[in-house]
Design an enzyme around this catalytic site. Structure first.
Site, mmCIF file in Angstrom:
data_model
loop_
_atom_site.group_PDB
_atom_site.id
_atom_site.type_symbol
_atom_site.label_atom_id
_atom_site.label_comp_id
_atom_site.label_asym_id
_atom_site.label_seq_id
_atom_site.Cartn_x
_atom_site.Cartn_y
_atom_site.Cartn_z
ATOM 1 N N ASN A 1 0.845 -1.204 0.000
ATOM 2 C CA ASN A 1 0.000 0.000 0.000
ATOM 3 C C ASN A 1 0.879 1.254 0.000
ATOM 4 O O ASN A 1 2.111 1.163 -0.003
ATOM 5 C CB ASN A 1 -0.948 -0.021 1.207
ATOM 6 C CG ASN A 1 -0.178 -0.106 2.505
ATOM 7 O OD1 ASN A 1 0.569 0.796 2.854
ATOM 8 N ND2 ASN A 1 -0.343 -1.220 3.228
ATOM 9 N N ASP B 1 -3.985 -6.244 5.144
ATOM 10 C CA ASP B 1 -4.968 -7.091 5.837
ATOM 11 C C ASP B 1 -4.886 -8.545 5.384
ATOM 12 O O ASP B 1 -5.152 -9.443 6.157
ATOM 13 C CB ASP B 1 -6.379 -6.545 5.573
ATOM 14 C CG ASP B 1 -6.580 -5.210 6.262
ATOM 15 O OD1 ASP B 1 -6.212 -5.124 7.457
ATOM 16 O OD2 ASP B 1 -7.062 -4.260 5.625
ATOM 17 N N LYS C 1 8.103 -17.455 -10.621
ATOM 18 C CA LYS C 1 7.293 -16.367 -11.176
ATOM 19 C C LYS C 1 6.070 -16.949 -11.907
ATOM 20 O O LYS C 1 6.218 -17.872 -12.716
ATOM 21 C CB LYS C 1 8.141 -15.547 -12.153
ATOM 22 C CG LYS C 1 7.418 -14.354 -12.712
ATOM 23 C CD LYS C 1 8.293 -13.571 -13.673
ATOM 24 C CE LYS C 1 7.452 -12.546 -14.388
ATOM 25 N NZ LYS C 1 8.159 -11.921 -15.491
ATOM 26 N N PRO D 1 -2.198 -11.677 10.570
ATOM 27 C CA PRO D 1 -2.445 -11.456 11.999
ATOM 28 C C PRO D 1 -2.654 -9.970 12.256
ATOM 29 O O PRO D 1 -2.070 -9.129 11.564
ATOM 30 C CB PRO D 1 -1.156 -11.933 12.657
ATOM 31 C CG PRO D 1 -0.112 -11.883 11.587
ATOM 32 C CD PRO D 1 -0.835 -12.131 10.287
ATOM 33 N N ASP D 2 -3.487 -9.641 13.226
ATOM 34 C CA ASP D 2 -3.640 -8.245 13.646
ATOM 35 C C ASP D 2 -2.605 -7.999 14.742
ATOM 36 O O ASP D 2 -2.744 -8.488 15.869
ATOM 37 C CB ASP D 2 -5.064 -7.973 14.147
ATOM 38 C CG ASP D 2 -5.286 -6.476 14.330
ATOM 39 O OD1 ASP D 2 -4.416 -5.817 14.932
ATOM 40 O OD2 ASP D 2 -6.330 -5.972 13.873
ATOM 41 N N ILE D 3 -1.562 -7.264 14.387
ATOM 42 C CA ILE D 3 -0.415 -7.101 15.304
ATOM 43 C C ILE D 3 -0.846 -6.322 16.539
ATOM 44 O O ILE D 3 -0.571 -6.704 17.677
ATOM 45 C CB ILE D 3 0.744 -6.391 14.572
ATOM 46 C CG1 ILE D 3 1.114 -7.214 13.331
ATOM 47 C CG2 ILE D 3 1.949 -6.220 15.484
ATOM 48 C CD1 ILE D 3 1.991 -6.506 12.337
ATOM 49 N N PHE E 1 -3.480 3.318 15.351
ATOM 50 C CA PHE E 1 -3.857 4.378 14.413
ATOM 51 C C PHE E 1 -5.068 3.902 13.624
ATOM 52 O O PHE E 1 -5.241 2.698 13.423
ATOM 53 C CB PHE E 1 -2.699 4.709 13.465
ATOM 54 C CG PHE E 1 -1.807 5.797 14.005
ATOM 55 C CD1 PHE E 1 -1.080 5.598 15.170
ATOM 56 C CD2 PHE E 1 -1.713 7.019 13.369
ATOM 57 C CE1 PHE E 1 -0.265 6.593 15.686
ATOM 58 C CE2 PHE E 1 -0.906 8.028 13.865
ATOM 59 C CZ PHE E 1 -0.183 7.818 15.024
ATOM 60 N N LYS F 1 -12.953 0.756 17.123
ATOM 61 C CA LYS F 1 -11.644 0.086 17.015
ATOM 62 C C LYS F 1 -10.961 -0.012 18.370
ATOM 63 O O LYS F 1 -10.318 -1.010 18.692
ATOM 64 C CB LYS F 1 -10.775 0.874 16.028
ATOM 65 C CG LYS F 1 -9.658 0.084 15.454
ATOM 66 C CD LYS F 1 -9.164 0.668 14.157
ATOM 67 C CE LYS F 1 -10.135 0.419 13.018
ATOM 68 N NZ LYS F 1 -9.699 1.001 11.762
ATOM 69 N N LYS G 1 -9.848 -3.655 19.436
ATOM 70 C CA LYS G 1 -8.419 -3.980 19.423
ATOM 71 C C LYS G 1 -7.824 -4.034 20.826
ATOM 72 O O LYS G 1 -6.701 -4.468 21.020
ATOM 73 C CB LYS G 1 -7.661 -2.961 18.592
ATOM 74 C CG LYS G 1 -8.177 -2.836 17.168
ATOM 75 C CD LYS G 1 -7.124 -3.211 16.171
ATOM 76 C CE LYS G 1 -7.627 -3.000 14.759
ATOM 77 N NZ LYS G 1 -6.670 -3.488 13.768
HETATM 78 O O1 C5P Z 1 -8.009 -2.502 11.412
HETATM 79 P P1 C5P Z 1 -7.225 -1.330 10.928
HETATM 80 O O2 C5P Z 1 -6.203 -1.706 9.888
HETATM 81 O O3 C5P Z 1 -8.027 -0.165 10.488
HETATM 82 O O4 C5P Z 1 -6.465 -0.832 12.231
HETATM 83 C C1 C5P Z 1 -5.469 0.079 12.180
HETATM 84 C C2 C5P Z 1 -4.545 -0.084 13.362
HETATM 85 O O5 C5P Z 1 -4.254 -1.457 13.592
HETATM 86 C C3 C5P Z 1 -3.208 0.561 13.101
HETATM 87 O O6 C5P Z 1 -2.690 0.972 14.347
HETATM 88 C C4 C5P Z 1 -2.391 -0.578 12.509
HETATM 89 O O7 C5P Z 1 -1.002 -0.381 12.685
HETATM 90 C C5 C5P Z 1 -2.896 -1.753 13.298
HETATM 91 N N1 C5P Z 1 -2.904 -3.026 12.575
HETATM 92 C C6 C5P Z 1 -2.028 -4.024 12.930
HETATM 93 N N2 C5P Z 1 -2.085 -5.233 12.279
HETATM 94 C C7 C5P Z 1 -2.955 -5.445 11.280
HETATM 95 C C8 C5P Z 1 -3.846 -4.436 10.908
HETATM 96 C C9 C5P Z 1 -3.785 -3.235 11.565
HETATM 97 O O8 C5P Z 1 -1.218 -3.813 13.840
HETATM 98 N N3 C5P Z 1 -2.963 -6.607 10.674
#
Ligand code: C5P
Length: 407
Positions: free
Chosen positions: A212, A280, A290, A307-309, A326, A340, A344
């Site tokens: 992105n 995501d 390739k 994974p959502d870090i 953020f 959020k 989160k």
């Molecule tokens: O869910 P969203 O992407 O909108 O959330 C944004 C926040 O979550 C940001 O702080 C981003 O760094 C964190 N994030 C993360 N891991 C992901 C997706 C988002 O840490 N896979």
């Protein structure tokens, strides 16, 4: 009277009529106990003499980059290294342009390029030169590079015109110097801050990836601000083209999974700030070769969730005391941010509107809303550096009660 004893100032004098005021500035600095070394540009020598400045400063005055004796006694690198602060007064339009573009064709500009010390500039020029788009652009560049400005003031000029462009008075420049040289409070000394920044890059095959537009600028600015407040600062960064801020421990990563592993490896920490634009999804099965065009239908790429870090670290047993996320939204920014925050499990969400025309991605400014369980705070439009400083100060305050309890 605040003493500057033990401090060393390198004063670069540019070629403008305001150069005559530097005699008084040198005198004021000496009265406070500072050592003052002086470089004159060729043009400055038309307005003030090395002899008069050497008499006031009590030091040799430097003028030539190619003077062999100067290089033997004190080379240009050593001149800027030995100083605690560099002051450019008067900072002419020409000197400002040179600094903004990194030119180094004489002793003054070379010393200014060779330094990693703080730099204060006191601009002085005709009002039209000050307002010219080229000067406006150059001054913006210098501010972004972290230089500090004293003045210019409004008033009558030597050329008979009126407006901004008069050099700040010596006592005003002295006040700015004192402010810059006074020891900074380091409320985050001994604290560890982990920051994620930039995009992640999820491979499709050995030559293609999903990513992105994140520039990493806001995250890098936060890392700089954390270092300034004395924190041990770990920057877990996806691929960006930004210089590593001095004092930061850089951990380069590519994928979301790598970013998570590195963050987990850095726990425990006192504060974690997740600015990264994590992809995501990743491709479920990365191709090892390739992917070829076959002439048939384009391939389909099944995706799987990353994974959502932020959410993972928020729920870790070794969760940092403060976790900040953020939220980049294009609509109903505050509402989604509040949601959020709950989902989160973090303590604060910094929400910004990245809708059309917002210029957040890749830009240098940001308008953010600070969302916490206590409510929403709207901050005015600021540079990303200002957002970073304000945010780190806020987080340092939030850590304070814990520090008090531990005492
Ligand atoms: O869910 P969203 O992407 O909108 O959330 C944004 C926040 O979550 C940001 O702080 C981003 O760094 C964190 N994030 C993360 N891991 C992901 C997706 C988002 O840490 N896979």
């Amino acid at each position: 009277m605040i003493s500057l004893a033990g401090k060393s100032v390198l004063l670069v004098i540019g070629g403008g009529i305001a150069a005559y005021k530097t005699h008084e500035l040198v005198r004021l600095l000496k009265t406070r106990g500072a050592a003052v070394r002086i470089i004159l540009t060729k043009a400055a020598e038309q307005f003030v003499t090395p002899l008069s400045l050497a008499s006031i400063s009590g030091e040799k005055v430097y003028t030539s980059l190619f003077s062999l004796t100067d290089e033997v006694e004190m080379g240009h690198i050593q001149l800027s290294r030995a100083a605690d602060l560099l002051v450019v007064a008067p900072a002419t339009a020409d000197l400002i342009a040179k600094m903004a573009s990194g030119l180094a064709d004489d002793l003054a500009s070379t010393a200014l390029l060779a330094t990693d010390k703080p730099v204060l500039i006191a601009p002085a020029m005709n009002v039209r030169m000050w307002r010219h788009p080229a000067t406006v652009r150059n001054v913006e560049t210098l501010k972004r590079d972290g230089l500090v400005l004293a003045g210019p003031n409004d008033g009558e000029m030597a050329c008979g015109e009126f407006g901004p462009g008069r050099m700040a008075e010596p006592n005003e420049i002295l006040a700015a110097i004192i402010e810059m040289l006074k020891p900074k409070a380091q409320p985050l000394a001994g604290k560890k801050v982990v920051i994620t920044a930039g995009p992640t890059r999820e491979p499709i095959d050995p030559v293609r990836f999903i990513s992105n537009h994140s520039s990493g600028k806001q995250g890098y600015a936060i890392a700089r601000a954390a270092v300034e407040l004395g924190a041990e600062t770990i920057l877990v960064s996806g691929p960006v083209s930004l210089p590593i801020p001095p004092g930061v421990q850089m951990m380069p990563v590519e994928t979301a999974q790598e970013m998570l592993e590195v963050c987990q490896g850095e726990m425990p920490a006192d504060i974690a700030i997740f600015t990264a634009a994590v992809a995501d999804w990743r491709v479920a099965a990365e191709a090892h070769e390739k992917i070829k065009k076959t002439g048939n239908a384009p391939p389909s790429l099944p995706l799987t969730e990353n994974p959502d870090i932020l959410a993972t670290i928020s729920r870790e047993p070794k969760r940092p005391r403060i976790v900040v996320g953020f939220a980049a939204e294009t609509e109903r920014v505050r509402e989604y941010a509040a949601e959020k925050l709950r989902k989160k499990g973090c303590d604060l969400i910094v929400a910004n509107d990245v809708g059309r025309g917002s210029d957040v991605f890749g830009g240098d400014r940001n308008t953010v809303h600070i969302v916490s369980p206590a409510g929403v705070e709207d901050w005015p439009n600021m540079s990303k550096d200002e957002v970073a400083q304000k945010l780190m100060e806020r987080l340092a305050q939030m850590l304070m009660p814990e520090q008090k309890a531990a005492e």
